[in-house]
Design a protein around this motif. Sequence first.
Motif, PDB file in Angstrom:
ATOM      1  N   ILE A  52      15.751  -5.092  25.637  1.00 33.19           N
ATOM      2  CA  ILE A  52      16.796  -4.189  26.171  1.00 33.19           C
ATOM      3  C   ILE A  52      18.119  -4.820  26.212  1.00 33.19           C
ATOM      4  CG2 ILE A  52      16.597  -4.613  28.565  1.00 33.19           C
ATOM      5  CD1 ILE A  52      16.434  -1.121  26.882  1.00 33.19           C
ATOM      6  N   ARG A  53      18.422  -6.188  26.755  1.00 37.61           N
ATOM      7  CA  ARG A  53      19.541  -6.689  26.720  1.00 37.61           C
ATOM      8  C   ARG A  53      19.483  -8.051  25.994  1.00 37.61           C
ATOM      9  NH1 ARG A  53      19.143  -3.463  31.025  1.00 37.61           N
ATOM     10  NH2 ARG A  53      17.404  -4.878  32.065  1.00 37.61           N
ATOM     11  N   PHE A 165      23.880   2.778  23.285  1.00 35.73           N
ATOM     12  CA  PHE A 165      23.810   1.399  23.682  1.00 35.73           C
ATOM     13  C   PHE A 165      22.108   0.893  23.590  1.00 35.73           C
ATOM     14  CE2 PHE A 165      23.718   4.495  27.398  1.00 35.73           C
ATOM     15  CZ  PHE A 165      22.538   4.051  27.876  1.00 35.73           C
ATOM     16  N   GLN A 203       9.105   6.471  28.354  1.00 32.21           N
ATOM     17  CA  GLN A 203      10.357   6.122  28.460  1.00 32.21           C
ATOM     18  C   GLN A 203      11.373   7.244  28.864  1.00 32.21           C
ATOM     19  OE1 GLN A 203       8.968   4.540  25.590  1.00 32.21           O
ATOM     20  NE2 GLN A 203       9.191   2.329  26.599  1.00 32.21           N
ATOM     21  N   THR A 239      10.197   6.710  33.499  1.00 34.49           N
ATOM     22  CA  THR A 239      11.741   7.191  33.857  1.00 34.49           C
ATOM     23  C   THR A 239      11.943   8.224  33.377  1.00 34.49           C
ATOM     24  OG1 THR A 239      12.221   4.747  33.803  1.00 34.49           O
ATOM     25  CG2 THR A 239      14.014   6.273  33.579  1.00 34.49           C
ATOM     26  N   PRO A 266      18.261   7.827  35.998  1.00 33.66           N
ATOM     27  CA  PRO A 266      19.361   7.201  35.424  1.00 33.66           C
ATOM     28  C   PRO A 266      20.477   7.978  35.027  1.00 33.66           C
ATOM     29  CG  PRO A 266      17.420   6.229  34.675  1.00 33.66           C
ATOM     30  CD  PRO A 266      17.014   7.473  35.177  1.00 33.66           C
ATOM     31  N   GLN A 268      23.695   6.147  34.533  1.00 35.08           N
ATOM     32  CA  GLN A 268      24.440   5.318  33.392  1.00 35.08           C
ATOM     33  C   GLN A 268      25.729   4.862  33.680  1.00 35.08           C
ATOM     34  OE1 GLN A 268      22.210   3.371  32.264  1.00 35.08           O
ATOM     35  NE2 GLN A 268      20.519   4.842  31.488  1.00 35.08           N
ATOM     36  N   ASP A 306      19.832   3.940  37.222  1.00 34.32           N
ATOM     37  CA  ASP A 306      20.425   2.708  36.552  1.00 34.32           C
ATOM     38  C   ASP A 306      21.780   2.913  36.029  1.00 34.32           C
ATOM     39  OD1 ASP A 306      17.820   1.926  36.291  1.00 34.32           O
ATOM     40  OD2 ASP A 306      17.353   2.513  34.283  1.00 34.32           O
ATOM     41  N   ILE A 308      25.257   1.291  33.899  1.00 31.32           N
ATOM     42  CA  ILE A 308      25.824   0.236  32.864  1.00 31.32           C
ATOM     43  C   ILE A 308      27.369   0.155  33.187  1.00 31.32           C
ATOM     44  CG2 ILE A 308      26.343  -0.384  30.492  1.00 31.32           C
ATOM     45  CD1 ILE A 308      23.609   1.099  29.927  1.00 31.32           C
ATOM     46  N   PHE A 337      23.598  -2.871  35.301  1.00 33.42           N
ATOM     47  CA  PHE A 337      23.594  -4.053  34.205  1.00 33.42           C
ATOM     48  C   PHE A 337      25.028  -4.010  33.774  1.00 33.42           C
ATOM     49  CE2 PHE A 337      19.546  -1.538  34.230  1.00 33.42           C
ATOM     50  CZ  PHE A 337      18.703  -2.583  34.317  1.00 33.42           C
ATOM     51  N   LYS A 338      25.461  -5.023  33.167  1.00 31.74           N
ATOM     52  CA  LYS A 338      26.680  -5.323  32.414  1.00 31.74           C
ATOM     53  C   LYS A 338      26.143  -4.954  30.878  1.00 31.74           C
ATOM     54  CE  LYS A 338      28.828  -9.069  31.045  1.00 31.74           C
ATOM     55  NZ  LYS A 338      29.576 -10.493  30.974  1.00 31.74           N
ATOM     56  N   SER A 340      25.360  -4.945  27.145  1.00 29.56           N
ATOM     57  CA  SER A 340      25.031  -5.795  26.364  1.00 29.56           C
ATOM     58  C   SER A 340      25.190  -5.286  24.835  1.00 29.56           C
ATOM     59  CB  SER A 340      23.621  -6.512  26.631  1.00 29.56           C
ATOM     60  OG  SER A 340      23.288  -7.256  25.877  1.00 29.56           O
ATOM     61  N   ARG A 342      23.806  -4.384  21.469  1.00 32.77           N
ATOM     62  CA  ARG A 342      22.372  -4.656  20.701  1.00 32.77           C
ATOM     63  C   ARG A 342      22.571  -4.372  19.388  1.00 32.77           C
ATOM     64  NH1 ARG A 342      20.733  -7.664  22.044  1.00 32.77           N
ATOM     65  NH2 ARG A 342      18.497  -7.676  22.132  1.00 32.77           N
TER      66      ARG A 342
HETATM   67  N1  SAH Z   1      14.807   5.486  29.405  1.00 32.05           N
HETATM   68  C1  SAH Z   1      15.530   5.281  30.543  1.00 32.05           C
HETATM   69  C2  SAH Z   1      15.932   3.873  30.459  1.00 32.05           C
HETATM   70  C3  SAH Z   1      15.369   2.686  29.699  1.00 32.05           C
HETATM   71  S1  SAH Z   1      16.231   1.230  29.465  1.00 32.05           S
HETATM   72  C4  SAH Z   1      16.854   6.099  30.682  1.00 32.05           C
HETATM   73  O1  SAH Z   1      17.006   7.266  29.967  1.00 32.05           O
HETATM   74  O2  SAH Z   1      17.695   5.833  31.368  1.00 32.05           O
HETATM   75  C5  SAH Z   1      16.306   0.773  31.296  1.00 32.05           C
HETATM   76  C6  SAH Z   1      17.718   0.440  31.531  1.00 32.05           C
HETATM   77  O3  SAH Z   1      18.505  -0.708  30.879  1.00 32.05           O
HETATM   78  C7  SAH Z   1      18.874   1.789  31.157  1.00 32.05           C
HETATM   79  O4  SAH Z   1      18.521   2.907  32.114  1.00 32.05           O
HETATM   80  C8  SAH Z   1      19.939   0.960  31.048  1.00 32.05           C
HETATM   81  O5  SAH Z   1      20.871   1.211  32.384  1.00 32.05           O
HETATM   82  C9  SAH Z   1      19.804  -0.196  31.033  1.00 32.05           C
HETATM   83  N2  SAH Z   1      20.339  -0.691  29.421  1.00 32.05           N
HETATM   84  C10 SAH Z   1      19.809  -0.068  28.335  1.00 32.05           C
HETATM   85  N3  SAH Z   1      20.312  -0.553  27.278  1.00 32.05           N
HETATM   86  C11 SAH Z   1      21.324  -1.285  27.887  1.00 32.05           C
HETATM   87  C12 SAH Z   1      22.439  -2.169  27.187  1.00 32.05           C
HETATM   88  N4  SAH Z   1      22.415  -2.392  25.808  1.00 32.05           N
HETATM   89  N5  SAH Z   1      23.061  -2.798  27.842  1.00 32.05           N
HETATM   90  C13 SAH Z   1      23.145  -2.880  29.380  1.00 32.05           C
HETATM   91  N6  SAH Z   1      22.221  -2.353  30.162  1.00 32.05           N
HETATM   92  C14 SAH Z   1      21.099  -1.476  29.064  1.00 32.05           C
END
Ligand code: SAH
Length: 440
Positions: A52-53, A165, A203, A239, A266, A268, A306, A308, A337-338, A340, A342
Amino acid sequence: MSDPKKLFIKTYGCQMNVYDSERMAETLGGSGYVEVKTPDEADMILLNTCHIREKAAEKIYSELGRMRPFKEANPDLKIGVAGCVAQAEGEEIMRRQPMVDLVVGPQSYHKLPAMEAKVEAGEKALDTDFPEEDKFEHMPKRPKASRGPTAFLTVQEGCDKFCAFCVVPYTRGAEVSRPVDRILTEARDLVERGVREITLLGQNVNAYHGAGPNGDHTLADLIWALDKVDGLERIRFTTSHPNDMDDALIAAHGECEKLMPYLHLPVQSGSDKILKRMNRSHTAESYLRVIERIRAARPDILLSGDFIVGFPEETEADFQDTMELVRQVRYGQAYSFKYSSRPGTPAAARPLVDQSEADDRLQRLQALLTEQQTEIQHSMIGREVSVLFEKPGRIEGQMIGKSQYLHAVFADAPGVERGDIRRVKIVESEKNSLKGVLLD
Ligand code: SAH
Ligand code: SF4
Ligand code: F3S
């Protein structure tokens, strides 16, 4: 009979990986493996990984480095990589780390026995296909093996939302829901093995639309079907996506007693500009309206989220919109989270914001979220909650469990067994837990 082979699985990432690891252990049980708690005597080490990160993914290579002495001490040791890094990087893992024998993506776990046999014969095994079948149906279970009082149960997997992201749509594939009857069978089996609380996983779990007796079932239908399972006392799900919170699911929060008053939803970001660039397909306002409807149905619900920060083009004003949204919602629990970058995701090509600025925003957001979490924990003092006790506490005679709001609660609990649900009055709030006294 020869001694069973020993399997050590290390799990990273989300709860779905925890569930998958359990199922992989059961499946490899059929190939003669028993699970062990440490890697030193293992015949096979399996890392179930998260992509994920960047930090999460890179950690796997340093972990593989740490496995080297075990391989040197025991050349017959097999090393496998499963999970989302396996899916995303495939063969590249074996190139970077030649001692890896097996790479298996999340949709191919039912092929593990055949892959294990191949590895046993001295070959390498790689499978990152997305087959059109319910892998869990082809993964043997160990009925009757007793378990703790809580369990995860995957009901939906993959994601069609493509947030700019996020790697999940690529590592887990398209959204697939498991049929209702299989979920009910699995739930009944878990209950027979001692489980009292099931957390339904996906997910995008609230986009669930599994085949049922009269056409597709929604998540609300599934929850009501599980409500009828005798011995199952608590249901949770995670989630969820804000756009898939339909009326029936919101109503279930008010009407279904087994459905716990906790929702992870979440958001974001609180900035519409950033939400749009994230391809989230909701606005701050539409999210707040969903929260309002949920609170109308279930006023005491504890909300989790959640976030970002530092997504490309996020300004201080955008960040302030996030802080404002947090103030309006008041979260009992949150993950932040900061951003990241991908590889392979749409946002990957966009320039990063100043990283010291992003670090600073993350700190400010986390300070606010911690303040809210602490306040909500404090507000529990004097209240009566119900606690599902899971294990003994640190002090003799104490037991630890979870309240309906998912707070960890410990109490002196003479005569209380794992799996008992008791009324408890909260008397103190500590850093990450609450102290209570039994009422009955
Ligand atoms: N299905 C869920 C989340 C899956 S990933 C949703 O819809 O929100 C879990 C969490 O990781 C996400 O909610 C997001 O806050 C974080 N995340 C996902 N990709 C990320 C990235 N590239 N950089 C930082 N945080 C990320
Ligand atoms: Fe990732 Fe978005 Fe799907 Fe959640 S909804 S898994 S954040 S793409
Ligand atoms: Fe990580 Fe894959 Fe879960 S990327 S968060 S293990 S779905």
